[in-house]
Design an enzyme around this catalytic site. Sequence first.
Site, PDB file in Angstrom:
ATOM      1  N   ASP A   1      -7.881  -7.665   0.543  1.00 23.43           N
ATOM      2  CA  ASP A   1      -6.923  -7.872   1.629  1.00 23.43           C
ATOM      3  C   ASP A   1      -7.631  -7.514   2.919  1.00 23.43           C
ATOM      4  O   ASP A   1      -8.515  -6.664   2.921  1.00 23.43           O
ATOM      5  CB  ASP A   1      -5.702  -6.954   1.486  1.00 23.43           C
ATOM      6  CG  ASP A   1      -5.984  -5.559   2.019  1.00 23.43           C
ATOM      7  OD1 ASP A   1      -5.717  -5.296   3.207  1.00 23.43           O
ATOM      8  OD2 ASP A   1      -6.510  -4.726   1.264  1.00 23.43           O
TER       9      ASP A   1
ATOM     10  N   HIS B   1      -5.430 -21.868  10.195  1.00 22.92           N
ATOM     11  CA  HIS B   1      -6.777 -22.293   9.826  1.00 22.92           C
ATOM     12  C   HIS B   1      -7.546 -21.161   9.127  1.00 22.92           C
ATOM     13  O   HIS B   1      -8.185 -21.380   8.092  1.00 22.92           O
ATOM     14  CB  HIS B   1      -7.577 -22.775  11.040  1.00 22.92           C
ATOM     15  CG  HIS B   1      -9.024 -22.929  10.707  1.00 22.92           C
ATOM     16  ND1 HIS B   1      -9.519 -24.017  10.009  1.00 22.92           N
ATOM     17  CD2 HIS B   1     -10.073 -22.077  10.880  1.00 22.92           C
ATOM     18  CE1 HIS B   1     -10.811 -23.832   9.781  1.00 22.92           C
ATOM     19  NE2 HIS B   1     -11.165 -22.678  10.302  1.00 22.92           N
TER      20      HIS B   1
ATOM     21  N   CYS C   1      -6.083 -27.894   6.930  1.00 25.49           N
ATOM     22  CA  CYS C   1      -5.000 -27.208   7.651  1.00 25.49           C
ATOM     23  C   CYS C   1      -4.530 -28.044   8.848  1.00 25.49           C
ATOM     24  O   CYS C   1      -5.256 -28.924   9.324  1.00 25.49           O
ATOM     25  CB  CYS C   1      -5.455 -25.824   8.096  1.00 25.49           C
ATOM     26  SG  CYS C   1      -6.265 -25.794   9.706  1.00 25.49           S
TER      27      CYS C   1
ATOM     28  N   CYS D   1      -6.913 -28.389  11.899  1.00 28.27           N
ATOM     29  CA  CYS D   1      -8.062 -29.284  11.747  1.00 28.27           C
ATOM     30  C   CYS D   1      -7.650 -30.739  11.573  1.00 28.27           C
ATOM     31  O   CYS D   1      -8.378 -31.641  11.974  1.00 28.27           O
ATOM     32  CB  CYS D   1      -8.910 -28.833  10.551  1.00 28.27           C
ATOM     33  SG  CYS D   1      -9.688 -27.234  10.849  1.00 28.27           S
TER      34      CYS D   1
ATOM     35  N   CYS E   1     -11.587 -29.334   6.480  1.00 29.61           N
ATOM     36  CA  CYS E   1     -10.446 -28.428   6.277  1.00 29.61           C
ATOM     37  C   CYS E   1      -9.135 -29.209   6.329  1.00 29.61           C
ATOM     38  O   CYS E   1      -8.970 -30.118   7.153  1.00 29.61           O
ATOM     39  CB  CYS E   1     -10.457 -27.337   7.341  1.00 29.61           C
ATOM     40  SG  CYS E   1      -9.065 -26.191   7.239  1.00 29.61           S
TER      41      CYS E   1
ATOM     42  N   ASP F   1       0.864  -1.182   0.000  1.00 34.83           N
ATOM     43  CA  ASP F   1       0.000   0.000   0.000  1.00 34.83           C
ATOM     44  C   ASP F   1       0.904   1.236   0.000  1.00 34.83           C
ATOM     45  O   ASP F   1       2.126   1.120   0.009  1.00 34.83           O
ATOM     46  CB  ASP F   1      -0.966  -0.038   1.191  1.00 34.83           C
ATOM     47  CG  ASP F   1      -0.260   0.053   2.529  1.00 34.83           C
ATOM     48  OD1 ASP F   1       0.975   0.240   2.552  1.00 34.83           O
ATOM     49  OD2 ASP F   1      -0.938  -0.063   3.557  1.00 34.83           O
TER      50      ASP F   1
HETATM   51 ZN   LIG Z   1      -8.581 -25.794   9.425  1.00 42.31          ZN
END
Ligand SMILES: [Zn+2]
Length: 375
Positions: free
Chosen positions: A265, A334, A305, A308, A303, A92
């Site tokens: 963003d 996550h 990740c 999870c 999920c 930015d």
């Molecule tokens: Zn997750």
Amino acid sequence: MSGFAFELGSTDQAARTGVLRLKRGSVLTPAFMPVGTAATVKAMQPESVAKTGADIVLANTYHLMLRPGAERIAKLGGLHKFMNWPWPILTDSGGYQVMSLSSLRDITEEGVRFRSHIDGSEHFLSPERAMEIQCLLGSDIQMVLDECPAYPAAEAEIETSLALSMRWAKRSKAAFARSGGACFGIVQGGVYPRLRQRSVHELMAIGFEGYAVGGLAVGEGQSAMFDVLEATVPHLPRDHPRYLMGVGKPDDIVGAVLRGIDMFDCVLPTRSGRNGQAFSWEGALNLRNARHADDSSPIDPSCTCPACRSYSRAYLHHVVKAGEIIASMLLTWHNLQFFQDLMRALREAASHGMTAEFAAQFLKRYRGGGTDPEG
Ligand SMILES: [Zn+2]
């Protein structure tokens, strides 16, 4: 043009998919850019950010110019090398943080003089200096310096501010060093369609690689934000990317994609992760809540990740309550994974002409889920 191209893919009413081709990699749109304020996406290693599916991150000129300094980063080989993120970076201009974080700012035609929020030292940011700093950082997408008026503001006040922002946009573009990157203009104009459209036309007359919509998500509310997008986006050129700055919540993103936005963003996934909040398709969960203390299931079984795959809600509740660093690491990962999965689902829906159906189903599930109260 070398170092920047935007290829439009499928279109589905106003929604669309595309690919931004940049020197350091391609970005699939609609895209969400994790925020790496001070040359780090907080609590994440760069390779982990990439694993979530992020093609690009955002870094903040204001923070980096104050600490450690743009000239220092340039001497050390540029921001990509410095932060070990070899893929695209958008910076930015520093304008928003100057207006929101610094004290004793003095805005003139020339630029803005302000005191650092860190040590009170005095600094000056002009359109030319904002572009010079972004060039020193080696940013792939550079933003023009604009004035960000406080919300709410009267139409006359917004008009005066807009005129200054448009003069600064022209100076920013003139100062932009074409080092293989891109320069985006920023549409201002508050909640006033007439001023938004004037801003679009003035920016298009200057000519930019992409167009951002700024000055939203500042307290106007979702329906006013969508009204502004509906009054603005149709006037933007089809074949250039459109970036909604600082947005947002998952339902804001879905609504904005429906209205033709390509890039986003927001600090929400990272900041919320550090505050014990996890996003899911069923809404936001507050892992501090006692109802998770004995729950052996993951945040979201679908999920991929690490939070999870390997941890229960009960464990996450425990580490959040105990203030353990791993709580921030796992929940940030996550949340970034969730935002990238959401963008992937939106791209998939748009490429099949199903964006509106996806949005309706998403909102029903997201708003109807077992969302925990904020806390
Ligand atoms: Zn997750």
